[in-house]
Design a protein around this motif. Structure first.
Motif, PDB file in Angstrom:
ATOM      1  N   VAL A 207      12.625  -2.351  -3.011  1.00  0.00           N
ATOM      2  CA  VAL A 207      12.801  -1.394  -4.107  1.00  0.00           C
ATOM      3  C   VAL A 207      11.516  -0.579  -4.276  1.00  0.00           C
ATOM      4  O   VAL A 207      10.914  -0.163  -3.302  1.00  0.00           O
ATOM      5  N   GLY A 208      11.052  -0.450  -5.511  1.00  0.00           N
ATOM      6  CA  GLY A 208       9.935   0.463  -5.726  1.00  0.00           C
ATOM      7  C   GLY A 208       8.587  -0.220  -5.743  1.00  0.00           C
ATOM      8  O   GLY A 208       7.750   0.099  -6.564  1.00  0.00           O
ATOM      9  N   TYR A 209       8.378  -1.156  -4.837  1.00  0.00           N
ATOM     10  CA  TYR A 209       7.124  -1.921  -4.902  1.00  0.00           C
ATOM     11  C   TYR A 209       5.896  -1.021  -4.865  1.00  0.00           C
ATOM     12  O   TYR A 209       4.885  -1.298  -5.488  1.00  0.00           O
ATOM     13  N   SER A 210       6.031   0.103  -4.113  1.00  0.00           N
ATOM     14  CA  SER A 210       4.827   0.888  -3.856  1.00  0.00           C
ATOM     15  C   SER A 210       4.375   1.702  -5.058  1.00  0.00           C
ATOM     16  O   SER A 210       3.266   2.202  -5.091  1.00  0.00           O
ATOM     17  N   HIS A 211       5.233   1.875  -6.065  1.00  0.00           N
ATOM     18  CA  HIS A 211       4.773   2.619  -7.223  1.00  0.00           C
ATOM     19  C   HIS A 211       4.662   1.753  -8.475  1.00  0.00           C
ATOM     20  O   HIS A 211       4.452   2.244  -9.557  1.00  0.00           O
ATOM     21  N   ALA A 212       4.814   0.430  -8.298  1.00  0.00           N
ATOM     22  CA  ALA A 212       4.606  -0.463  -9.431  1.00  0.00           C
ATOM     23  C   ALA A 212       3.130  -0.850  -9.456  1.00  0.00           C
ATOM     24  O   ALA A 212       2.634  -1.459  -8.517  1.00  0.00           O
ATOM     25  N   PRO A 213       2.409  -0.467 -10.495  1.00  0.00           N
ATOM     26  CA  PRO A 213       0.950  -0.639 -10.482  1.00  0.00           C
ATOM     27  C   PRO A 213       0.478  -2.090 -10.476  1.00  0.00           C
ATOM     28  O   PRO A 213      -0.634  -2.375 -10.044  1.00  0.00           O
ATOM     29  N   SER A 214       1.342  -3.017 -10.935  1.00  0.00           N
ATOM     30  CA  SER A 214       0.879  -4.388 -11.093  1.00  0.00           C
ATOM     31  C   SER A 214       0.926  -5.203  -9.803  1.00  0.00           C
ATOM     32  O   SER A 214       0.527  -6.347  -9.762  1.00  0.00           O
ATOM     33  N   ILE A 215       1.418  -4.597  -8.737  1.00  0.00           N
ATOM     34  CA  ILE A 215       1.678  -5.406  -7.552  1.00  0.00           C
ATOM     35  C   ILE A 215       0.559  -5.282  -6.523  1.00  0.00           C
ATOM     36  O   ILE A 215       0.045  -4.200  -6.273  1.00  0.00           O
ATOM     37  N   ASP A 216       0.234  -6.386  -5.939  1.00  0.00           N
ATOM     38  CA  ASP A 216      -0.773  -6.399  -4.893  1.00  0.00           C
ATOM     39  C   ASP A 216      -0.092  -6.065  -3.555  1.00  0.00           C
ATOM     40  O   ASP A 216       0.606  -6.892  -2.980  1.00  0.00           O
ATOM     41  N   PHE A 217      -0.281  -4.843  -3.081  1.00  0.00           N
ATOM     42  CA  PHE A 217       0.385  -4.410  -1.842  1.00  0.00           C
ATOM     43  C   PHE A 217      -0.016  -5.284  -0.667  1.00  0.00           C
ATOM     44  O   PHE A 217       0.746  -5.464   0.270  1.00  0.00           O
ATOM     45  N   ALA A 218      -1.242  -5.815  -0.739  1.00  0.00           N
ATOM     46  CA  ALA A 218      -1.756  -6.589   0.383  1.00  0.00           C
ATOM     47  C   ALA A 218      -0.858  -7.792   0.672  1.00  0.00           C
ATOM     48  O   ALA A 218      -0.711  -8.203   1.816  1.00  0.00           O
ATOM     49  N   ILE A 219      -0.239  -8.339  -0.386  1.00  0.00           N
ATOM     50  CA  ILE A 219       0.643  -9.495  -0.190  1.00  0.00           C
ATOM     51  C   ILE A 219       1.801  -9.105   0.723  1.00  0.00           C
ATOM     52  O   ILE A 219       2.130  -9.800   1.684  1.00  0.00           O
ATOM     53  N   TYR A 220       2.386  -7.933   0.427  1.00  0.00           N
ATOM     54  CA  TYR A 220       3.500  -7.479   1.259  1.00  0.00           C
ATOM     55  C   TYR A 220       3.040  -7.237   2.689  1.00  0.00           C
ATOM     56  O   TYR A 220       3.588  -7.775   3.633  1.00  0.00           O
ATOM     57  N   SER A 221       2.015  -6.389   2.796  1.00  0.00           N
ATOM     58  CA  SER A 221       1.689  -5.942   4.146  1.00  0.00           C
ATOM     59  C   SER A 221       1.144  -7.074   5.007  1.00  0.00           C
ATOM     60  O   SER A 221       1.493  -7.179   6.176  1.00  0.00           O
ATOM     61  N   SER A 222       0.321  -7.985   4.413  1.00  0.00           N
ATOM     62  CA  SER A 222      -0.218  -9.055   5.263  1.00  0.00           C
ATOM     63  C   SER A 222       0.869 -10.060   5.642  1.00  0.00           C
ATOM     64  O   SER A 222       0.945 -10.492   6.791  1.00  0.00           O
ATOM     65  N   ALA A 223       1.740 -10.407   4.692  1.00  0.00           N
ATOM     66  CA  ALA A 223       2.807 -11.376   5.011  1.00  0.00           C
ATOM     67  C   ALA A 223       3.757 -10.776   6.049  1.00  0.00           C
ATOM     68  O   ALA A 223       4.136 -11.436   7.025  1.00  0.00           O
ATOM     69  N   ILE A 224       4.115  -9.519   5.853  1.00  0.00           N
ATOM     70  CA  ILE A 224       5.059  -8.893   6.780  1.00  0.00           C
ATOM     71  C   ILE A 224       4.418  -8.724   8.158  1.00  0.00           C
ATOM     72  O   ILE A 224       5.063  -8.948   9.182  1.00  0.00           O
ATOM     73  N   LYS A 225       3.149  -8.396   8.160  1.00  0.00           N
ATOM     74  CA  LYS A 225       2.458  -8.259   9.449  1.00  0.00           C
ATOM     75  C   LYS A 225       2.465  -9.597  10.209  1.00  0.00           C
ATOM     76  O   LYS A 225       2.681  -9.629  11.421  1.00  0.00           O
TER      77      LYS A 225
END
Lengths: 156, 156
Positions: B78-96
């Motif tokens: 969904v809109g993870y990339s525009h939710a300010p409270s979320i640590d994007f690094a969690i997504y990108s490192s886990a997915i990587k």
């Protein structure tokens, strides 16, 4: 269904051009698979490729005149530059899918902008050459979805 | 087929799809999406685990499970990339990490996230990772992703 599969610049080099990104499959092989998959499902698939922007615009205009049911377009590098292709696609009211072999959003930042994404129904990227046959395989279902979508949009 | 465990993660807000009705995607519920996914997975003999969470911490746990216990991942972030409270690094490192294990990962969205009437959602950023992307095909976005996962798993 009548389907145009339109491919942009350098796609004719598939198989030899940066195979670590685009895979080893040639355009001829992809084209054969698409046409075969189409025949199996009762679709007339026309598969084309051009290195010239104007020729691609011409094909989209032709799709409008011929009332083609769906366009699958891999505009390649023109995705990130061509307002002309954007405008042509906007004028085409059939079902349209933007397709890419790799996922442009995971590559150089100049590939993150697409002039096409906002004027198509859907985007399929990063599934390799198989992306083409997956899209053709589901096109009948997808077209139904599209009709439903427009029907409900028209009720507003 | 042994390597056939697919994790499907649906991110925050997807328990309620009624906003999509207004955008013309028909009356969709997450349960309808789950059923359609289950049907497609059954055709291919894929063991599906379909989940949804509104909690970002739980979502990270799901991703870590994806690294350890599954062979493929489909994620609607969904809109993870525009939710300010979320640590994007969690997504990108886990997915990587998942892609580095040579497991297929595909990001899906029901709507076309590039159309102007859609909130400012951006694709997941996993530089150098191999992530497929399907957006705008309604319930069929999942269907196409499952077919692509099946094709990739059968090649591995």
């Amino acid at each position: 269904m009548n389907i145009y599969v339109i491919n942009g610049p350098n796609i004719n080099l598939l198989g030899t051009r940066e195979p670590e990104i685009y895979g080893k499959e040639t355009l001829k092989s992809i084209s054969k698979k698409c046409i075969k998959q189409g025949l199996r499902d009762g679709h007339d698939v026309k598969f084309m490729q051009s290195n010239y922007e104007g020729e691609i615009v011409g094909w989209i205009q032709n799709a409008i005149i011929e009332k083609v049911d769906a366009i699958v377009i891999n505009a390649a590098a023109y995705t990130h530059t061509s307002i002309a292709i954007h405008d042509a696609l906007k004028s085409y009211s059939g079902f349209k899918i933007e397709l890419h072999i790799s996922n442009p959003h995971l590559r150089e930042t100049f590939r993150h902008v697409s002039y096409i994404s906002s004027v198509v129904d859907a985007i399929v990227a990063g599934l390799g050459a198989d992306g083409y046959s997956h899209v053709i395989e589901l096109l009948a279902d997808l077209q139904k979805h599209y009709k439903q979508k427009n029907k409900s949009l028209n009720t507003f | 087929m042994n390597n056939n465990k697919l994790l499907i993660i649906n991110g925050p807000g997807l328990s309620d799809l009624s906003n999509l009705n207004e955008m013309g995607y028909g009356h969709l519920t997450l349960d309808m999406v789950r059923k359609k996914c289950a049907e497609t997975c059954e055709i291919f003999g894929i063991k599906m685990d379909f989940r949804q969470t509104d909690d970002e911490t739980e979502l990270s746990r799901f991703l870590i499970e994806g690294i350890e216990d599954f062979d493929a991942l489909i994620i609607n972030p969904v809109g993870y990339s525009h939710a300010p409270s979320i640590d994007f690094a969690i997504y990108s490192s886990a997915i990587k990490m998942i892609t580095q294990q040579n497991k297929p990962v595909i990001e899906v969205h029901i709507s076309n996230i590039f159309q102007q009437d859609v909130e400012n959602t951006k694709p997941i950023q996993v530089p150098g990772g191999e992530v497929g992307f399907v957006s705008g095909l309604g319930i069929h976005s999942y269907d196409l992703a499952i077919r692509a996962v099946n094709k990739k798993l059968s090649k591995n």
